[in-house]
Write a protein that holds these residues in place. Structure first.
Motif: not given
Length: 288
Positions: A250-261, A279-288
C-alpha cells in the motif's frame, strides 16, 4: 493452329526468385532509410512517419530482424542523442511492432545493458536519460518475456491479467511487485526528463525540448495500463491476505500514485502533449 508454348517451370521459378530478390532489396533500402532518418544525432524528435515505416516493416517480415541488423551498426557509443532516439524507436517497436519483435529484441538485452551502463557513467544530460531509458526497456523486455500473455503495449483484458496472476496468492504477490518495478522504471524516466526541462511551457514548443519529451507519449500509455494493473492486483491481494501483511504494498502504491499524478498533471499542462495524446485523469487522493 499453333499452340502457346508453356514457360518451363525452372524459368518461372527463376523469375519468381528474381522478383522476390528485388522486393527484398527494396524493402531493405526503405528500412535502412527510415532507420537512418529516425535515429540520428540531431536534437529533434523522431518523426512519426519514419517510426511508422519501421513498425510496418516488422509486421511485413514478422519480426524485428532487419531493424536490429541495421541498429547494431549505429554508432550508439558516439552520441547520447542518437542513443536516446534509438531507445525511443525501440520502445515504439516493442509496443506497436509485430509480436515476434519481443523475442528478437530480447536477444539484444545485453547490448541495451551495455549502452545504458556506458552513458550512465558519463556526465551528460542525455546520457543520464539513456541510462534510465535502457533500464526501462530491459525491465519491459524481462516482464513481457516472463508474462507472454501480456503484450508489450499492455493492452490486455482483465481476464488475461487474472489468468496471468493465477490462483496462487504468492504468484499474485510477486506479480504485483514486478508491476511496481515496471512502473518505477517508467516514472524515473519521466521525472528526470521533466526535471531537466524544468517543466517550462515554452520549452515544449522547441525541437530540442520535444526531442526529450516525445518518448513520454509512450510512457504515458504504459503508465496508464500499469496503474490499472496495480489497482486490480491490490484488490485481489486484499481479498485474500490480512491488511497489515500488505502495508508495504500500500505504501509503495501511494508513492507511485502521487508521482504518477504529478507527472500526468505536468504533462497535461504542456503544449506539446495537448495535440498528441489525452493524458488520463487520476482520482483525488481522498477517493483512494
Amino acid at each position: 493452329m499453333n499452340s502457346i508454348r508453356q514457360v518451363p517451370t525452372r524459368v518461372k521459378t527463376r523469375r519468381v526468385e528474381t522478383n522476390l530478390g528485388a522486393e527484398r532489396e527494396q524493402f531493405d533500402k526503405q528500412q535502412l532509410s527510415s532507420i537512418s532518418k529516425a535515429i540520428n544525432s540531431t536534437e529533434t524528435p523522431v518523426k512519426e512517419k519514419h517510426a511508422r515505416r519501421i513498425i510496418l516493416g516488422t509486421h511485413r517480415e514478422k519480426g524485428a530482424f532487419t531493424f536490429w541488423s541495421y541498429a547494431l551498426g549505429l554508432p550508439l557509443a558516439s552520441s547520447s542523442i542518437l542513443s536516446w532516439k534509438f531507445c525511443h524507436v525501440l520502445h515504439k517497436v516493442l509496443r506497436d511492432g509485430h509480436h515476434n519483435s519481443l523475442q528478437d529484441c530480447m536477444r539484444h538485452h545485453s547490448s541495451l545493458i551495455e549502452i545504458g551502463s556506458l552513458w550512465g557513467n558519463l556526465h551528460d544530460k542525455y546520457g543520464q536519460l539513456v541510462a534510465l531509458y535502457s533500464k526501462l526497456l530491459c525491465t519491459k523486455l524481462e516482464f513481457h518475456v516472463k508474462h507472454s500473455e501480456i503484450r508489450p503495449n499492455l493492452e490486455v483484458s482483465d481476464e488475461v491479467l487474472e489468468r496471468t496472476a493465477g490462483s496462487d496468492i504468492n504468484n499474485v504477490f510477486q506479480l504485483t511487485i514486478e508491476v511496481f518495478d515496471y512502473m518505477d522504471a517508467e516514472l524515473r524516466l519521466a521525472e528526470t526528463v521533466l526535471r531537466q526541462l524544468n517543466t517550462s511551457i515554452a520549452i515544449s514548443t522547441l525541437t530540442a525540448g520535444q526531442c526529450r519529451l516525445s518518448p513520454l507519449i509512450q510512457v504515458v500509455q504504459d503508465c496508464s495500463h500499469l496503474y490499472h494493473f496495480t489497482v486490480k492486483l491490490l484488490f485481489k491481494l486484499h481479498a485474500c491476505l490480512p491488511a497489515d501483511t500488505l502495508q508495504g504494498h500500500r505504501d509503495r502504491f501511494h508513492d507511485q500514485f502521487h508521482s504518477l499524478k504529478t507527472f500526468f498533471n505536468k504533462a497535461r499542462d504542456m503544449l506539446y502533449f495537448k495535440r498528441l495524446i489525452q493524458i488520463p485523469k487520476l482520482p483525488d487522493v481522498r477517493q483512494l
